[in-house]
Structure formats: C-alpha cells, structure tokens
Design a protein around this motif. Sequence first.
Motif, PDB file in Angstrom:
ATOM      1  N   LEU A 167     -39.943 -51.488 -44.186  1.00 44.28           N
ATOM      2  CA  LEU A 167     -40.155 -52.646 -45.064  1.00 44.28           C
ATOM      3  C   LEU A 167     -40.341 -53.966 -44.327  1.00 44.28           C
ATOM      4  N   GLY A 168     -40.322 -53.958 -42.992  1.00 43.79           N
ATOM      5  CA  GLY A 168     -40.561 -55.195 -42.253  1.00 43.79           C
ATOM      6  C   GLY A 168     -39.371 -56.136 -42.202  1.00 43.79           C
ATOM      7  N   HIS A 169     -38.235 -55.697 -42.732  1.00 48.80           N
ATOM      8  CA  HIS A 169     -37.024 -56.530 -42.669  1.00 48.80           C
ATOM      9  C   HIS A 169     -35.816 -55.611 -42.542  1.00 48.80           C
ATOM     10  N   PRO A 170     -34.646 -56.162 -42.181  1.00 45.46           N
ATOM     11  CA  PRO A 170     -33.482 -55.284 -42.020  1.00 45.46           C
ATOM     12  C   PRO A 170     -33.028 -54.670 -43.351  1.00 45.46           C
ATOM     13  N   THR A 171     -32.638 -53.413 -43.290  1.00 48.10           N
ATOM     14  CA  THR A 171     -32.107 -52.701 -44.459  1.00 48.10           C
ATOM     15  C   THR A 171     -30.879 -51.902 -44.006  1.00 48.10           C
ATOM     16  N   ILE A 172     -30.240 -51.210 -44.952  1.00 48.18           N
ATOM     17  CA  ILE A 172     -29.103 -50.371 -44.564  1.00 48.18           C
ATOM     18  C   ILE A 172     -29.552 -49.195 -43.690  1.00 48.18           C
ATOM     19  N   GLY A 173     -30.854 -48.899 -43.665  1.00 50.95           N
ATOM     20  CA  GLY A 173     -31.355 -47.905 -42.709  1.00 50.95           C
ATOM     21  C   GLY A 173     -31.099 -48.346 -41.273  1.00 50.95           C
ATOM     22  N   ASP A 174     -31.382 -49.619 -40.985  1.00 46.31           N
ATOM     23  CA  ASP A 174     -31.106 -50.147 -39.640  1.00 46.31           C
ATOM     24  C   ASP A 174     -29.609 -50.113 -39.339  1.00 46.31           C
ATOM     25  N   ILE A 175     -28.810 -50.517 -40.321  1.00 46.21           N
ATOM     26  CA  ILE A 175     -27.349 -50.550 -40.104  1.00 46.21           C
ATOM     27  C   ILE A 175     -26.814 -49.143 -39.827  1.00 46.21           C
ATOM     28  N   ALA A 176     -27.343 -48.148 -40.547  1.00 50.80           N
ATOM     29  CA  ALA A 176     -26.865 -46.770 -40.379  1.00 50.80           C
ATOM     30  C   ALA A 176     -27.212 -46.211 -39.000  1.00 50.80           C
ATOM     31  N   CYS A 177     -28.318 -46.683 -38.426  1.00 46.95           N
ATOM     32  CA  CYS A 177     -28.769 -46.146 -37.130  1.00 46.95           C
ATOM     33  C   CYS A 177     -28.284 -46.973 -35.941  1.00 46.95           C
ATOM     34  N   PHE A 178     -28.007 -48.240 -36.165  1.00 44.03           N
ATOM     35  CA  PHE A 178     -27.763 -49.159 -35.056  1.00 44.03           C
ATOM     36  C   PHE A 178     -26.587 -48.792 -34.133  1.00 44.03           C
ATOM     37  N   PRO A 179     -25.380 -48.555 -34.667  1.00 44.11           N
ATOM     38  CA  PRO A 179     -24.225 -48.490 -33.752  1.00 44.11           C
ATOM     39  C   PRO A 179     -24.333 -47.413 -32.665  1.00 44.11           C
ATOM     40  N   TYR A 180     -24.628 -46.184 -33.058  1.00 40.39           N
ATOM     41  CA  TYR A 180     -24.580 -45.119 -32.045  1.00 40.39           C
ATOM     42  C   TYR A 180     -25.786 -45.155 -31.101  1.00 40.39           C
ATOM     43  N   VAL A 181     -26.855 -45.829 -31.520  1.00 39.67           N
ATOM     44  CA  VAL A 181     -27.952 -46.079 -30.577  1.00 39.67           C
ATOM     45  C   VAL A 181     -27.521 -47.174 -29.603  1.00 39.67           C
ATOM     46  N   ALA A 182     -27.048 -48.289 -30.153  1.00 42.38           N
ATOM     47  CA  ALA A 182     -26.738 -49.455 -29.315  1.00 42.38           C
ATOM     48  C   ALA A 182     -25.620 -49.159 -28.317  1.00 42.38           C
ATOM     49  N   MET A 183     -24.680 -48.275 -28.711  1.00 43.71           N
ATOM     50  CA  MET A 183     -23.542 -47.969 -27.831  1.00 43.71           C
ATOM     51  C   MET A 183     -23.765 -46.704 -27.009  1.00 43.71           C
ATOM     52  N   ALA A 184     -25.007 -46.252 -26.932  1.00 43.97           N
ATOM     53  CA  ALA A 184     -25.294 -44.982 -26.251  1.00 43.97           C
ATOM     54  C   ALA A 184     -24.902 -44.999 -24.782  1.00 43.97           C
TER      55      ALA A 184
END
Lengths: 206, 206
Positions: free
Chosen positions: B149-166
């Motif tokens: 959708l071109g903007h942040p959604t709960i999809g980004d929130i659901a994926c962010f932590p375990y990617v960012a802390m990899a």
Amino acid sequence: MIRLYDFELSGSCYKVRLLLNILKVSCERIPVDFVGKEHKSERFLKLNPLGEIPVMEDGEVRLRDAQSILVYIARQYDRSSTWFPDAPDSMGRIMQWLSFGGNELMAAAGARLIRILDYPHDLPVLQARAIESFRILDEHLSDREFLELGHPTIGDIACFPYVAMAGEGGIDLKPYANILRWIDRIRQIPGFIPMPGIPAIGAVAA
Amino acid sequence: MIRLYDFELSGSCYKVRLLLNILKVSCERIPVDFVGKEHKSERFLKLNPLGEIPVMEDGEVRLRDAQSILVYIARQYDRSSTWFPDAPDSMGRIMQWLSFGGNELMAAAGARLIRILDYPHDLPVLQARAIESFRILDEHLSDREFLELGHPTIGDIACFPYVAMAGEGGIDLKPYANILRWIDRIRQIPGFIPMPGIPAIGAVAA
C-alpha cells in the motif's frame, strides 16, 4: 472471474474452494502439478515467490497463502458479513484461528503429505505436534459449536481441512469427540463440498 | 487499560508494544518470566493454552498470537484507518505478511533464541530458512518503501522485529540492502521504540 491455482488433494486449496462454494462464488481452477513440483518452477515462483499453492487472482488482485485468500474472499464476496465481521474483537478472535490453521495445524498437513505423497518428513514428530494441537482444539470446542462467535467463520474454514483429514496422516480422531461434532456441523453448512478422508456425518457416534 | 503479558526481549511482544506506542495507546505490562518458563505454567496456560507470549487483555477481550493482537489493536485504536484498512484487497495483501511474520520469519526468531537464550534448536537449519525468507523479502522490497500500500501497515510491524534483530541470531543483514533501507524507514516512524540488536539508522551505507 476468480482464478485459483489449485491442486485437487491440497487441504490449503480446499479451504479456498470450500468458502467460495459456500458463498456461491464461481472460480476458474488452474491445476498445478504439485506431485511434479510445478509450484517450485520458475514460472510459478513469479506468481508466488514462496513456491506454495494456492494462489488466487481476481482482476488486478493476486494473493498467496490460503488464510490471506480467505480474508479477501470473505471481505469481498460475503454479503452476510458474518464470515469475517467488522468488529475489532471478532476480527482478532478469528485471526487467532487463521494463525492456528496456518501454523500449529500444518503439522497434521505434513503428516498427511508423508502418508499420501511419500514426503520426506519426520512422521512421529509431526503426529505428536498435530495431536497436541488437536487436544487444544478439542478443549476449546468443549462448550462451543464453532470456533468463535457462535457461528461459522473463516477461522473454522482455515482449521477444518487438515483436522478433518487427519486420518490420512495416521492420526485417529476418535479421542476428540468435540472435534468430531464440529466436523459434523461444518459438513452441514449449505454449500459444503466433501474431500476424501473426511469422516462421514455421525462418526462421533460410531 | 490494555494489559499485555510481556517479556522484554521477545520480538513477538515487541510487535505489540511498537504498534501501541505508534498509535499512542498506553498499556499495563505484566512481565512473564520467559526464561523461567512461566508461559508453560498451569496459570499461564489458562490465559493461552498454546503456552506462548504475548497475550493481551482489553476489557472482556483476551487474545493470544501477536498477529491477532495487531489486527485487534489496529481495528480498535487506529483512528487513521491506515494500519489495517477496510478494502478487501488491502486486507488480503497485509494478511500475507501477517502470515509471513508468524511463519517463515519465525525461523529467524528461533535462530535468535538459540543464540541469546541457549535454546535447543538446530541453528544451521533455522539460519538457512531465515536467509531464504530474507531473500524473498528483500526482492519484494526492491521497488517498494513498505510491504504493501505504499505506507506502513501491521504487515510491516509483524515482519519487522525478527528481521531487524537477525544479527542476534548470527545472520548478517548486509547482503539485503532493500531490507536495511526498510528498517531505516520503520525506525523513522513517529513513536518508534528501539530494541537491542536492531541496526542503527544508516547501517546500509556502512
């Protein structure tokens, strides 16, 4: 018309066909040669980089993942607005079972794949995980007719196939009387379509 | 007030705290002794028979599963209606990443658990699965600022932590320039809260 990239024996594809049939929405089924690993082909990976079926196309919309497709179909085509209703708590409650159907219950799906398509997984490990998920599901259904809201939702559809077909994975459903009664109720939804391996109505009494 | 059964280092709990903070919704955090396996205790299993954190309570509503909690919070508290919008295709598209966050990316979560809490999993297997999921995510982000959708959604929130802390799971994010840029963008959302192990802004240029 909706196009569904489909494999007849797939429980995940069956979730989508089941909801479409209940909602009286027709679709064009495009067979994917799952046994021949067409879902891992370069052509198919362009439709779904995860290399999994089902994939759905509806006009400009293309979606992977059975649970995501159920969400879309319910919101787009369910005129009763009961299969994935608006209320935040209803959505949250149903979402718990979309997750359960896509996670915990995939152990039962894996056990079935080993037995019907000779997949190289660890059968006892998957059966043990499946049994643990069935125990939780059976307990949840001890005082409920459907998983949430007192009526069928896409939560039930997401969980139904791999539970109902667990016998094909070598798991006996007889210890789970609440699950068997729930299977009976789902079988009686107008528009229900059967699959091989799903217990007949009344199996709980047998 | 929302009550969150929470463990500071859990990426799944962090998903919920992150969305709440962005939406300026306060919550009472109830610490769960994850290291001491309190989430497997009889008392906790009454809150969540799956024995997992987080669990959220909001008045009469009790939900397990980070993704389900994100759905509820977005629908209940997001006055902008952008984090999980109404349109069927938007919901379906976002749901794909709720599934991805709860499935594929949990390999990265598992690798991190092994490294930071000495969990008995198979590190190379989980790292390989995580890397495959990062490859798919990085490719998806090659022409997008956010997942859908071109903007942040709960999809980004659901994926962010375990990617960012990899990195804490021994996985180097340097090969994934699109992911690193996406992490930068998420860090810049008003209300963002940091966690140990998340790369600093500008790590992509390093």
